[in-house]
Design an enzyme around this catalytic site. Structure first.
Site, PDB file in Angstrom:
ATOM      1  N   LYS A 172     132.529  47.965  15.155  1.00  0.00           N
ATOM      2  CA  LYS A 172     132.753  46.722  15.909  1.00  0.00           C
ATOM      3  C   LYS A 172     133.935  45.909  15.347  1.00  0.00           C
ATOM      4  O   LYS A 172     135.073  46.249  15.623  1.00  0.00           O
ATOM      5  CB  LYS A 172     131.452  45.913  15.955  1.00  0.00           C
ATOM      6  CG  LYS A 172     130.332  46.757  16.639  1.00  0.00           C
ATOM      7  CD  LYS A 172     129.195  45.942  17.170  1.00  0.00           C
ATOM      8  CE  LYS A 172     128.011  46.774  17.586  1.00  0.00           C
ATOM      9  NZ  LYS A 172     127.922  47.058  18.990  1.00  0.00           N
ATOM     10  N   ASP A 207     123.342  50.088   7.497  1.00  0.00           N
ATOM     11  CA  ASP A 207     124.087  50.141   8.747  1.00  0.00           C
ATOM     12  C   ASP A 207     124.625  48.737   9.000  1.00  0.00           C
ATOM     13  O   ASP A 207     123.890  47.841   9.390  1.00  0.00           O
ATOM     14  CB  ASP A 207     123.166  50.597   9.889  1.00  0.00           C
ATOM     15  CG  ASP A 207     123.900  50.690  11.208  1.00  0.00           C
ATOM     16  OD1 ASP A 207     124.939  50.015  11.361  1.00  0.00           O
ATOM     17  OD2 ASP A 207     123.432  51.418  12.095  1.00  0.00           O
ATOM     18  N   TYR A 243     118.464  50.468  14.925  1.00  0.00           N
ATOM     19  CA  TYR A 243     119.429  51.118  15.806  1.00  0.00           C
ATOM     20  C   TYR A 243     120.584  51.670  14.971  1.00  0.00           C
ATOM     21  O   TYR A 243     121.273  50.909  14.299  1.00  0.00           O
ATOM     22  CB  TYR A 243     119.939  50.104  16.828  1.00  0.00           C
ATOM     23  CG  TYR A 243     120.873  50.663  17.879  1.00  0.00           C
ATOM     24  CD1 TYR A 243     120.702  51.943  18.366  1.00  0.00           C
ATOM     25  CD2 TYR A 243     121.907  49.904  18.410  1.00  0.00           C
ATOM     26  CE1 TYR A 243     121.540  52.464  19.341  1.00  0.00           C
ATOM     27  CE2 TYR A 243     122.762  50.411  19.383  1.00  0.00           C
ATOM     28  CZ  TYR A 243     122.570  51.688  19.846  1.00  0.00           C
ATOM     29  OH  TYR A 243     123.402  52.199  20.803  1.00  0.00           O
TER      30      TYR A 243
HETATM   31  C1  LIG Z   1     123.477  48.577  14.083  1.00  0.00           C
HETATM   32  C2  LIG Z   1     124.267  49.512  14.962  1.00  0.00           C
HETATM   33  N1  LIG Z   1     124.554  50.732  14.505  1.00  0.00           N
HETATM   34  C3  LIG Z   1     125.262  51.616  15.230  1.00  0.00           C
HETATM   35  C4  LIG Z   1     125.718  51.287  16.482  1.00  0.00           C
HETATM   36  C5  LIG Z   1     126.465  52.307  17.294  1.00  0.00           C
HETATM   37  O1  LIG Z   1     127.794  51.929  17.400  1.00  0.00           O
HETATM   38  P1  LIG Z   1     128.692  52.513  18.598  1.00  0.00           P
HETATM   39  O2  LIG Z   1     128.209  51.862  19.850  1.00  0.00           O
HETATM   40  O3  LIG Z   1     130.096  52.140  18.196  1.00  0.00           O
HETATM   41  O4  LIG Z   1     128.491  53.987  18.590  1.00  0.00           O
HETATM   42  C6  LIG Z   1     125.448  50.029  17.001  1.00  0.00           C
HETATM   43  C7  LIG Z   1     125.913  49.657  18.354  1.00  0.00           C
HETATM   44  O5  LIG Z   1     125.641  48.618  18.866  1.00  0.00           O
HETATM   45  C8  LIG Z   1     124.684  49.122  16.232  1.00  0.00           C
HETATM   46  O6  LIG Z   1     124.354  47.924  16.721  1.00  0.00           O
END
Ligand SMILES: Cc1ncc(COP(=O)(O)O)c(C=O)c1O
Length: 428
Positions: free
Chosen positions: A264, A236, A141
């Site tokens: 986060k 990520d 993700y």
């Molecule tokens: C691993 C990861 N990358 C990117 C994101 C995207 O972040 P945002 O919701 O702040 O756009 C998330 C969101 O949960 C995530 O878990």
């Protein structure tokens, strides 16, 4: 802890939400969850029901809701102005704190969400390598961009490395810009990278993919293969940054990427995320350092605003204190072990997976090492378990328990009681 439903003021709000929001919600949680207040490791909904909170705002509230120090820092800044567009001292200090903490971080660019951070990290890899394709992992993700929404959660996984879009509205051509591999499959990644090395701009991975642990040697192999071909490796760390360790998953697992994304926790509960990494790649964000064709265009109205920056900075100060991570890991370990024991004792085919700050159960007794393994879990059973738990004062997302520094022994005790009772109900 009361679980009353009489005179539920949420009903009006739910009705109103259904009128003005597609699906009646912001898109994150079911429409019937309307939350009002959070303090420490607990939250309350509009009906006054209290929950032990393992949702933690989907992860940012690692030090607990409304932490007094974060609140005070934010309250001191608000009357002085909430956003300027230009540099501010809190944002500069936060960038410095990130560079001190995160092994790969020479420099930092702020944005407002993990989605943006991942989008720009991929763009930075393309600018640096002057190539287009990105390799990502099935089930990984990386936010909501067209590129990230390739094989993020395919219902019917296809043949590797062909990408499958997860959403309507994505141009068909994007499929050809992404290559998909199986998490933890070194052989597959190695052969894909060798075959496509001349077209690849970068490799993006969640070092801990959703709840999947990297198998020993997997991240090291990714590092070795990408380094061999001069292909930027992007971690990520939107979820794992400052959560698995002060230096994130790259410190925890001992593998340093070229770039990482943070979100986060780093915004302390406000809209702030970041791309951090090697100076020569980050230089592409610098108009003065780059020729026109190498310059990576990126601006954002609220980027690095002083309120989010001071909230993030204060959160990091709290996390730096001795015992912070030991406490979260101790809480998480106790919870994981207890959940595993309760489910096994009741005879469920279930596996508790994850790391102590972030875990959940998958209802299967099969080994789980990649996205396709997670599909073997009984989803209906997990949904029912989550529902029974919500009725027993436990708030969590669909497939994650986020553990907080603020969770107390009373929170653990309540959780164990709720688990035992929900499991009994599922057996009945
Ligand atoms: C691993 C990861 N990358 C990117 C994101 C995207 O972040 P945002 O919701 O702040 O756009 C998330 C969101 O949960 C995530 O878990």
């Amino acid at each position: 802890m009361s679980v009353t439903t009489v005179l539920d003021p949420t009903n009006d709000l739910i009705e109103q939400a259904r009128r003005v929001l597609p699906g009646g919600s912001f898109g994150n949680m079911p429409a019937e969850v309307v939350l009002k207040e959070g303090k420490g490791g607990r939250i309350w909904d509009e009906a006054g029901r209290e929950y032990v909170d393992f949702l933690l705002g989907s992860g940012p509230m690692f030090v607990g809701h409304a932490h007094p120090e974060v609140t005070a820092a934010v309250q001191a800044q608000v009357p002085l102005g909430t956003t300027f567009f230009g540099n501010n001292r809190h944002g500069i200090a936060l960038a410095e704190a990130i560079c001190d903490a995160v092994p790969c971080a020479d420099q930092v660019r702020f944005v407002c969400s993990g989605t943006e951070a991942d989008l720009y990290a991929m763009r930075a890899a393309r600018a640096f390598r002057k190539r287009d394709k990105i390799l990502k992992f099935e089930g990984g993700y990386h936010g909501m961009s067209d590129y990230a929404l390739m094989s993020m959660a395919p219902k019917n996984p296809g043949n590797f490395p062909r990408a499958i879009p997860d959403s309507a509205g994505i141009p068909k051509s994007v499929r050809d810009e992404m290559l998909i591999a199986a998490f933890n499959d070194v052989e597959m990644v190695e052969s894909l990278i060798r075959e496509h090395k001349d077209e690849l701009a970068g490799v993006i991975v969640e070092p801990f993919q959703r709840l999947l642990l990297p198998q020993p040697g997997f991240l090291q192999a990714l590092r070795r293969i990408t380094q061999e071909h001069g292909i930027p490796l992007i971690f990520d760390e939107v979820v794992t940054g400052f959560r698995f360790a002060y230096g994130g998953a790259q410190e925890y697992y001992g593998v340093t990427p070229d770039l990482c994304t943070l979100g986060k926790i780093v915004g302390g509960g406000f809209a702030l995320a970041a791309i951090a990494g090697r100076a020569d790649i980050m230089a592409h964000f610098d108009r003065l350092a780059m020729a026109d064709e190498d310059f990576l265009f990126q601006v954002g109205t609220l980027s690095g605003n002083p309120v989010a920056s001071i909230a993030g900075l204060t959160t990091l100060e709290i996390l730096k204190r001795p015992g912070a991570y030991e406490g979260v890991f101790a809480t998480g370990r106790t919870l994981m072990k207890s959940l595993d024991e309760l489910l096994k004792k009741a005879g469920f085919k279930a596996t508790v997976i994850g790391e102590p700050p972030l875990f959940d159960v998958v209802f299967t007794d099969q080994p789980i090492k990649d996205y396709r393994d997670t599909l073997k879990g009984d989803k209906a059973m997990l949904t029912r378990f989550n529902q029974l738990l919500r009725e027993r004062g436990i708030m969590k997302g669909e497939s994650k328990y986020y553990v907080s520094l603020a969770h107390t022994q009373a929170d653990i005790d309540h959780t164990l009681g709720a688990w035992a009772d929900a499991i009994k109900q599922m057996k009945a």
